[in-house]
Design an enzyme around this catalytic site. Structure first.
Site, PDB file in Angstrom:
ATOM      1  N   LYS A  22     126.244 -32.125   4.870  1.00 61.38           N
ATOM      2  CA  LYS A  22     125.595 -32.827   3.749  1.00 61.38           C
ATOM      3  C   LYS A  22     124.073 -32.795   3.933  1.00 61.38           C
ATOM      4  O   LYS A  22     123.323 -32.522   3.001  1.00 61.38           O
ATOM      5  CB  LYS A  22     126.054 -34.272   3.706  1.00 61.38           C
ATOM      6  N   CYS A 116     117.257 -50.023   1.796  1.00 63.01           N
ATOM      7  CA  CYS A 116     118.519 -49.365   2.191  1.00 63.01           C
ATOM      8  C   CYS A 116     119.169 -50.295   3.211  1.00 63.01           C
ATOM      9  O   CYS A 116     118.482 -51.032   3.922  1.00 63.01           O
ATOM     10  CB  CYS A 116     118.162 -48.008   2.807  1.00 63.01           C
TER      11      CYS A 116
END
Ligand code: EPZ
Length: 420
Positions: A22, A116
């Protein structure tokens, strides 16, 4: 929101195949913005973050064709050099389009990533680097605007701290800048090397990728390429730990052992037998007791922060005390409380988690908070007695391709419950 139902206590047997990385796919897709010619990328994992990046590229004006993990992207013309908030808020790696857009169009408007779960994760180093290359930056309504109407100029960019996507962003900006750029204190991750390989195929002139100093001679334009990205070392490491925590006999295929050196060293110290069963194949089993071994996360080639949560799950089953130190992110112990609810004995003191084992784990209803914490809870569920229900599995879908299907093929009793 989908959930996973896991019946624990089943040793994994058989084979699991690793997908493309990814964290290689995301910069490689952003690099497609650097040329008007078509770029073919192979072994792209069909995970949520990749889908988000594809939406972002199309938003910029690129055409995208996807078939069985082979993507053909062509940014013939960039009509909107920007990354809107609604996409950036779901994937902070959207900031990877900053460098390519500034380099290709002389203008980029990218939403500042919000917070985050694992930390503040600012992009100040990306922005400072772009300024060094001559971009003029301004901030408005939560967006960063980078302007370089006369193009970028090569410079020496020193990173105050090692940043993976910061290195990748600036590398993509530098390849079209006029003259030489030196990236100093650059990240050495395999994903940086993979990006440099793609850019070189596209006609860039790069030396030193994989070391702390990367030299780039800017070129006027780049052309198309056909590139297969590397295996996902974090997915591979997650599966190795799955084989160990369930005391199974698991073969992990299509991985890159050379990218896993620090994890393999740690697992072997802990009593896990890992053997190279082929150039891209690792076999894992635990012949005797698991032993507690400390781990400290570091930039590559050190112990990967993206494997910290998974390793902690394993250490709950090891004999003794292990101290796990997280040096990269300031809040990456979100999995601790959920593991404790399953029976783990873990105490957090600042950047350190002290794990006392072995403690029997019992299945429970748990909630995923971020991508790798979710993986850690799946591993704990596979080892626990009874049933674990993992909620908010969209976190795990961001970075793992059909993880429940892969694990089930190795004997795990795991299935997805889709809830409207
Ligand atoms: C990359 O994130 C990965 N993501 C992360 O993987 C990985 O955990 C991280 O590198 C560390 O290896 C992608 O590659 C898409 P950093 P990145 O910039 O680049 C601070 C996963 O699970 N920093 O190397 O965002 C930052 O706050 C994800 O797949 C600044 O202060 O990480 C952090 O503390 C999670 N200013 C440290 O540096 C900046 O401008 C390292 O961050 C940039 C970073």
């Amino acid at each position: 929101m989908d959930k996973f139902l896991i019946e624990g206590g089943v040793p994994l047997e058989g084979e699991i195949e690793v997908s493309g990385a990814k964290n290689s796919a995301l910069p490689a897709l952003a690099a497609c913005l650097l040329t008007e010619e078509p770029v073919t990328l192979r072994r792209i994992p069909l995970v949520r973050d990749v889908q988000t990046m594809l939406q972002l590229l199309e938003r910029c004006g690129a055409s995208v064709h996807s078939e069985d993990g082979v993507l053909r992207v062509q940014a013939a013309e960039i009509v909107h050099p920007e990354a809107p908030y609604e996409l950036v808020k779901t994937m902070r790696a959207s900031s990877l389009v900053l460098g390519p857009l500034a380099a290709r169009c002389g203008r980029a408007r990218v939403s500042l990533p919000g917070g985050c779960a694992i930390g503040a994760r600012p992009i100040n180093l990306h922005l400072a680097g772009l300024e060094q290359l001559g971009a003029r930056l301004s901030q408005e309504h939560g967006y960063i605007v980078a302007e370089a109407p006369n193009g970028l100029r090569g410079a020496t960019v020193h990173f105050d701290r090692i940043t993976v996507t910061g290195t990748e962003d600036l590398l993509m900006a530098a390849v079209l800048a006029e003259g030489e750029t030196v990236l100093s204190n650059a990240a050495r991750e395999p994903e940086v090397v993979d990006l440099a390989a793609l850019l070189t195929q596209m006609g860039a002139r790069i030396e030193g990728a994989g070391t702390s100093t990367i030299r780039v001679q800017g070129v006027r334009r780049l052309h198309g390429a056909d590139h297969a990205i590397i295996a996902d070392r974090i997915e591979a490491g997650t599966f190795l730990i799955a084989g160990a925590i369930t005391r199974g006999r698991l073969v992990v295929r299509r991985c890159e052992p050379a990218h896993l050196t620090s994890l393999l060293h740690k697992l072997r110290q802990a009593g896990v037998e890992v053997t190279e069963a082929g150039p891209d194949t690792l076999a894992v089993r635990v012949p005797g007791k698991l032993i507690s071994v400390d781990a400290t996360t570091e930039e590559y080639p050190g112990f990967a922060t993206d494997l910290q949560a998974q390793y902690m799950a394993l250490m709950t089953q090891a004999h003794g005390i292990s101290i796990i130190t997280e040096t990269i992110f300031e809040n990456r112990f979100m999995h601790v409380l959920e593991l404790a609810r399953m029976g783990a004995n873990i105490r957090v003191e600042g950047r350190q988690a002290i794990v006392a084992g072995p403690t029997p784990l019992s299945g429970a209803a748990v909630i995923a908070s971020d991508l790798r914490a979710s993986a850690s809870l799946v591993l704990a569920g596979l080892a626990a007695r009874g049933q674990t229900v993992l909620d908010r599995v969209y976190h795990i879908d961001r970075g793992y391709e059909k993880i429940e299907e892969k694990l089930a093929r190795a004997g795990a009793r795991i299935r997805r419950i889709s809830e409207l």
